[in-house]
Design a protein around this motif. Structure first.
Motif, PDB file in Angstrom:
ATOM      1  N   TYR A  13      55.546  97.589  24.861  1.00  0.00           N
ATOM      2  CA  TYR A  13      55.601  98.885  25.551  1.00  0.00           C
ATOM      3  C   TYR A  13      55.729  98.676  27.065  1.00  0.00           C
ATOM      4  CZ  TYR A  13      53.466 102.879  27.926  1.00  0.00           C
ATOM      5  OH  TYR A  13      53.186 103.882  28.809  1.00  0.00           O
ATOM      6  N   VAL A  14      54.907  97.742  27.602  1.00  0.00           N
ATOM      7  CA  VAL A  14      54.932  97.487  29.048  1.00  0.00           C
ATOM      8  C   VAL A  14      56.285  96.927  29.468  1.00  0.00           C
ATOM      9  CG1 VAL A  14      53.977  96.019  30.878  1.00  0.00           C
ATOM     10  CG2 VAL A  14      52.449  97.214  29.323  1.00  0.00           C
ATOM     11  N   LYS A  15      56.827  96.048  28.641  1.00  0.00           N
ATOM     12  CA  LYS A  15      58.120  95.440  28.949  1.00  0.00           C
ATOM     13  C   LYS A  15      59.201  96.514  29.086  1.00  0.00           C
ATOM     14  CE  LYS A  15      60.145  91.034  27.662  1.00  0.00           C
ATOM     15  NZ  LYS A  15      60.296  90.061  26.588  1.00  0.00           N
ATOM     16  N   LYS A  16      59.147  97.487  28.185  1.00  0.00           N
ATOM     17  CA  LYS A  16      60.128  98.568  28.217  1.00  0.00           C
ATOM     18  C   LYS A  16      59.926  99.452  29.443  1.00  0.00           C
ATOM     19  CE  LYS A  16      60.492  99.703  23.737  1.00  0.00           C
ATOM     20  NZ  LYS A  16      60.063 100.657  22.702  1.00  0.00           N
ATOM     21  N   LYS A  17      58.652  99.650  29.777  1.00  0.00           N
ATOM     22  CA  LYS A  17      58.283 100.602  30.824  1.00  0.00           C
ATOM     23  C   LYS A  17      58.507 100.015  32.229  1.00  0.00           C
ATOM     24  CE  LYS A  17      55.797 104.470  31.721  1.00  0.00           C
ATOM     25  NZ  LYS A  17      56.054 105.782  31.148  1.00  0.00           N
ATOM     26  N   ALA A  18      58.325  98.696  32.371  1.00  0.00           N
ATOM     27  CA  ALA A  18      58.356  98.090  33.701  1.00  0.00           C
ATOM     28  C   ALA A  18      59.762  98.110  34.282  1.00  0.00           C
ATOM     29  CB  ALA A  18      57.850  96.653  33.621  1.00  0.00           C
TER      30      ALA A  18
ATOM     31  N   MET C 201      49.628  93.714  37.645  1.00  0.00           N
ATOM     32  CA  MET C 201      48.213  94.036  37.479  1.00  0.00           C
ATOM     33  C   MET C 201      48.034  95.448  36.940  1.00  0.00           C
ATOM     34  SD  MET C 201      46.489  91.421  38.369  1.00  0.00           S
ATOM     35  CE  MET C 201      46.327  90.018  39.450  1.00  0.00           C
ATOM     36  N   GLY C 202      48.916  96.352  37.314  1.00  0.00           N
ATOM     37  CA  GLY C 202      48.804  97.746  36.868  1.00  0.00           C
ATOM     38  C   GLY C 202      48.778  97.822  35.351  1.00  0.00           C
ATOM     39  N   ALA C 203      49.703  97.122  34.716  1.00  0.00           N
ATOM     40  CA  ALA C 203      49.770  97.132  33.255  1.00  0.00           C
ATOM     41  C   ALA C 203      48.551  96.441  32.649  1.00  0.00           C
ATOM     42  CB  ALA C 203      51.052  96.448  32.780  1.00  0.00           C
ATOM     43  N   GLY C 239      51.261 101.347  36.666  1.00  0.00           N
ATOM     44  CA  GLY C 239      50.006 101.542  35.958  1.00  0.00           C
ATOM     45  C   GLY C 239      49.667 103.014  35.802  1.00  0.00           C
ATOM     46  N   LYS C 240      49.992 103.795  36.835  1.00  0.00           N
ATOM     47  CA  LYS C 240      49.738 105.240  36.782  1.00  0.00           C
ATOM     48  C   LYS C 240      50.545 105.874  35.645  1.00  0.00           C
ATOM     49  CE  LYS C 240      50.569 109.462  39.375  1.00  0.00           C
ATOM     50  NZ  LYS C 240      51.240 110.082  40.516  1.00  0.00           N
ATOM     51  N   ASP C 241      51.832 105.539  35.588  1.00  0.00           N
ATOM     52  CA  ASP C 241      52.683 106.080  34.522  1.00  0.00           C
ATOM     53  C   ASP C 241      52.181 105.654  33.148  1.00  0.00           C
ATOM     54  OD1 ASP C 241      54.166 107.196  36.472  1.00  0.00           O
ATOM     55  OD2 ASP C 241      55.834 105.770  36.363  1.00  0.00           O
ATOM     56  N   ILE C 242      51.767 104.383  33.055  1.00  0.00           N
ATOM     57  CA  ILE C 242      51.266 103.881  31.774  1.00  0.00           C
ATOM     58  C   ILE C 242      50.008 104.645  31.362  1.00  0.00           C
ATOM     59  CG2 ILE C 242      50.180 101.884  30.636  1.00  0.00           C
ATOM     60  CD1 ILE C 242      52.094 100.092  32.172  1.00  0.00           C
ATOM     61  N   ALA C 255      48.129 114.453  33.342  1.00  0.00           N
ATOM     62  CA  ALA C 255      49.261 114.430  34.278  1.00  0.00           C
ATOM     63  C   ALA C 255      49.088 115.387  35.466  1.00  0.00           C
ATOM     64  CB  ALA C 255      50.551 114.746  33.528  1.00  0.00           C
ATOM     65  N   LYS C 256      48.452 116.537  35.244  1.00  0.00           N
ATOM     66  CA  LYS C 256      48.369 117.566  36.287  1.00  0.00           C
ATOM     67  C   LYS C 256      47.504 117.174  37.482  1.00  0.00           C
ATOM     68  CE  LYS C 256      46.672 121.084  34.058  1.00  0.00           C
ATOM     69  NZ  LYS C 256      46.463 120.629  32.662  1.00  0.00           N
ATOM     70  N   ASN C 257      46.298 116.687  37.183  1.00  0.00           N
ATOM     71  CA  ASN C 257      45.341 116.480  38.273  1.00  0.00           C
ATOM     72  C   ASN C 257      45.023 115.016  38.512  1.00  0.00           C
ATOM     73  OD1 ASN C 257      44.166 116.269  35.820  1.00  0.00           O
ATOM     74  ND2 ASN C 257      42.374 117.532  36.250  1.00  0.00           N
ATOM     75  N   TYR C 258      45.936 114.146  38.075  1.00  0.00           N
ATOM     76  CA  TYR C 258      45.666 112.722  38.177  1.00  0.00           C
ATOM     77  C   TYR C 258      46.518 112.055  39.257  1.00  0.00           C
ATOM     78  CZ  TYR C 258      46.139 107.777  37.072  1.00  0.00           C
ATOM     79  OH  TYR C 258      46.205 106.414  37.165  1.00  0.00           O
ATOM     80  N   ASN C 259      45.906 111.148  40.003  1.00  0.00           N
ATOM     81  CA  ASN C 259      46.676 110.311  40.922  1.00  0.00           C
ATOM     82  C   ASN C 259      45.995 108.959  41.073  1.00  0.00           C
ATOM     83  OD1 ASN C 259      48.761 109.582  42.656  1.00  0.00           O
ATOM     84  ND2 ASN C 259      48.802 111.620  43.565  1.00  0.00           N
ATOM     85  N   ASP C 260      46.654 108.084  41.815  1.00  0.00           N
ATOM     86  CA  ASP C 260      46.146 106.719  41.946  1.00  0.00           C
ATOM     87  C   ASP C 260      46.128 106.318  43.418  1.00  0.00           C
ATOM     88  OD1 ASP C 260      45.648 104.008  40.456  1.00  0.00           O
ATOM     89  OD2 ASP C 260      47.055 103.598  42.082  1.00  0.00           O
ATOM     90  N   CYS C 261      45.061 105.627  43.831  1.00  0.00           N
ATOM     91  CA  CYS C 261      44.937 105.243  45.246  1.00  0.00           C
ATOM     92  C   CYS C 261      46.056 104.306  45.692  1.00  0.00           C
ATOM     93  CB  CYS C 261      43.599 104.556  45.485  1.00  0.00           C
ATOM     94  SG  CYS C 261      42.210 105.652  45.204  1.00  0.00           S
ATOM     95  N   GLY C 262      46.499 103.429  44.790  1.00  0.00           N
ATOM     96  CA  GLY C 262      47.594 102.522  45.124  1.00  0.00           C
ATOM     97  C   GLY C 262      48.896 103.257  45.375  1.00  0.00           C
ATOM     98  N   VAL C 263      49.030 104.439  44.746  1.00  0.00           N
ATOM     99  CA  VAL C 263      50.221 105.263  44.953  1.00  0.00           C
ATOM    100  C   VAL C 263      50.086 106.047  46.254  1.00  0.00           C
ATOM    101  CG1 VAL C 263      51.537 107.217  44.016  1.00  0.00           C
ATOM    102  CG2 VAL C 263      50.666 105.437  42.474  1.00  0.00           C
TER     103      VAL C 263
END
Lengths: 147, 117, 334
Positions: A13-18, C201-203, C239-242, C255-263
């Motif tokens: 999944y990660v491979k596809k997403k990255a 690292m995000g993943a 990582g946020k998208d994941i 999705a609505k109220n979420y964010n990430d400090c790295g972003v």
């Protein structure tokens, strides 16, 4: 399907997403910068031949000149910008080898000149020398035994 | 000159594909190049590429490897087994000594600096 | 204080966050949050002779700043919880060696900031303490030197790589009856789904964030809608998208109220930071500088703060180990 169930599914999944590296752009930049560095070497080579040096000596002068250029650019914090742009284009020529020696020696200066500069200088280049020299010795031994 | 540019460029593109596709670190790529260069130099193929492309083949790190192998082979002819240990490093001594010496000089002068990008 | 559900502690005395401070480096100064930080330092050496000394100075000055802002003398601080990324937490140790405050050194990789807040708020909740200080730091240059390559090496960063934030954030907890309060803590479990790429690292950390997120909702009976904002530590863009994806799979739409400090901390396009910020200072500076101000201005009333960490080092990476992740959550409410 839930991608977090097993590490295999998650890995796929990660491979596809990255996002992928922009390989076409990277290759184009690597090509022309790499070609250019070799061409600069060729110009130095022609000049050495013109001055009457033989083939082997000229090649060595080319290496030393390119190494010097790489060392100067690294010290001026320019080489990392070229490297970021060109990737393998500046890594693969002898300039990358020189950069890999100079960059840790500058970085680890704060740990002193013996165990900092002296030891850490070979963190990246050490393996290159180990494998390069070992390969040459093996080839020499094989030649000695069979030829 | 044209051959030099093309061959040098192509050798770098192969490295770039390895970086982007296999996530090999720079150290591994350089080790791979120098070893492959030494093997190709040892069996005599690399010399043909040098004849064709000049510095396009000697400047990339495969050329460094080929030079090590060539030095070892030549020394073996003259000195036998001893040459296998002397020849390679002797042929590449200029480059190695220059990198070490200039690297040391640079560490005396330069200061580490952040990548702005 | 009582334990609810599997992992969550509900705090009865609800320690309040008296004040915060954040000091960052030059790259963060160019970022979108620059105006929220107490101080931006132009020179990443900050007048010191090494990156490690500079990082210690960051944490030291940030602690001095927060004590000054809260008008509290260091002798009135009962304990300090601090940590960073360098071996044996040396930035925190050296930054705090002259402070004369009883010291707990923590390591939770980039999750250390919330780990400190968790432990600090339990100490506060015990009723025995008046003031607890929590701080973390990271420095791009010292982190690169320790974990990756020398700065001058001409290598390319992969698209999933993250940029370690240079800076430090500090929070002082007290007994005031003014918000924001820390109401719940959910310390996380170590989760490893086998990601080995140290440049992603995000993943590696997203599954840990998911585990803590789901456990927090199950334990408290809350849903994502309860919070005005759910903020993770430093998952970065990928990582946020994941996390949004895999949380949806578990039935939580964040999705609505979420964010990430790295972003939030960098402008990805303009600053070329690839997948975003990371490091102990990422969530520390974004919370201390930006989110805390939004809370005191009542723009965020209920915040779920989840710090994520990648529990790896260069030796295990070379030995081919995968990268386990961890995530700790705290619920902060006005």
């Amino acid at each position: 399907m839930n991608p977090t169930d097993t590490s295999k599914e998650y890995g796929e999944y990660v491979k596809k997403k990255a996002p992928n590296s922009p390989i076409l752009k990277d290759c184009f930049n690597a090509f022309w910068v790499g070609g250019l560095i070799c061409s600069i070497g060729q110009l130095i080579f022609f000049y050495c031949k013109f001055k009457g040096l033989d083939q082997t000596a000229s090649s060595t002068v080319v290496s030393i000149c390119l190494i010097l250029i790489s060392v100067i650019l690294t010290s001026l914090n320019i080489f990392n910008k070229i490297g970021k742009f060109a990737g393998a284009g500046s890594l693969i020529p002898i300039t990358g080898f020189a950069n890999s020696i100079v960059s840790p020696s500058i970085e680890y200066k704060s740990e002193g000149y013996v165990m900092g500069v002296g030891a850490k200088m070979f963190t990246v280049a050490g393996p290159v020398l180990v494998y390069g020299i070992s390969a040459s010795v093996i080839i020499g031994i094989i030649a000695c035994l069979f030829i | 000159m044209f051959n030099c540019f093309i061959v040098g460029g192509v050798l770098c593109v192969i490295g770039q594909i390895l970086i982007d596709k296999t996530k090999l670190t720079p150290a591994r790529i350089l080790v791979l190049y120098v070893t492959v260069g030494a093997i190709l130099g040892g069996i005599g193929i690399y010399q043909k590429l040098i004849d064709f492309a000049g510095c396009g083949a000697t400047v990339p790190l495969t050329g460094f490897g080929a030079n090590l192998a060539k030095g070892a082979l030549e020394a073996v002819k003259e000195q036998g087994l001893l040459g296998a240990f002397i020849g390679g490093v002797k042929a590449s001594a200029g480059g190695i000594a220059a990198a070490v010496f200039f690297g040391y000089l640079a560490s005396l002068i330069a200061k580490p600096k952040i990548k702005k990008q | 204080m009582k334990k609810i559900g599997k992992q969550t502690l509900q705090l009865d005395n609800k320690p309040s966050i008296l004040n915060t401070a954040a000091i960052v480096g030059p790259k963060e100064l160019d970022g979108p949050l620059a105006k929220y930080f107490d101080k931006c330092v132009e020179d990443e050496f900050w007048g010191e002779s090494s990156w490690e000394k500079a990082e210690s100075k960051f944490i030291k000055e940030t602690i001095n700043t927060v004590l000054g802002k809260a008008n509290i003398s260091s002798t009135d601080v009962d304990y300090v919880f601090a940590g960073d990324l360098l071996n044996q937490c040396i930035s925190s140790c050296f930054g705090l060696r002259d402070s004369n405050i009883p010291f707990f050194g923590l390591f939770g990789a980039c999750s250390t900031f919330v780990e400190g807040l968790c432990l600090g708020s339990v100490f506060m909740d015990s009723g025995a303490c008046n003031h607890i200080l929590c701080a973390t730091s990271s420095h791009f240059c010292s982190a690169e030197k320790q974990f990756r390559f020398p700065l001058e090496l001409g290598n390319q960063r992969t698209p999933t790589s993250q940029w370690t934030v240079t800076g430090s954030g500090a929070v002082i907890l007290g007994k005031n009856n003014v918000g924001p309060y820390i109401t719940h803590i959910t310390p996380g479990k170590i989760v490893d789904l086998g990601i080995k790429d140290a440049n992603n690292m995000g993943a590696a950390m997203a599954p840990a964030a998911l585990s803590t997120l789901c456990t927090h909702f199950e334990d408290t009976g809350r849903t994502p809608d309860y919070y005005d904002a759910i903020i993770t530590g430093d998952l970065g863009h990928l990582g946020k998208d994941i996390l949004i994806d895999i949380a949806k799979n578990k039935g939580y739409d964040i999705a609505k109220n979420y964010n990430d400090c790295g972003v939030l901390i960098f402008d990805k396009k303009k600053q070329d930071t690839h997948s975003g910020g990371s490091g102990c200072a990422c969530i520390a500076t974004v919370f201390s500088g930006y989110l805390y101000k939004l809370m005191t201005e009542n723009k965020i009333k209920k915040l779920l703060l989840i710090a994520t960490g990648a529990l790896t080092n260069s030796t295990t990476a070379q030995q081919g180990e995968s990268i386990p992740g961890i995530a700790h959550a705290i619920s902060i409410e006005m």
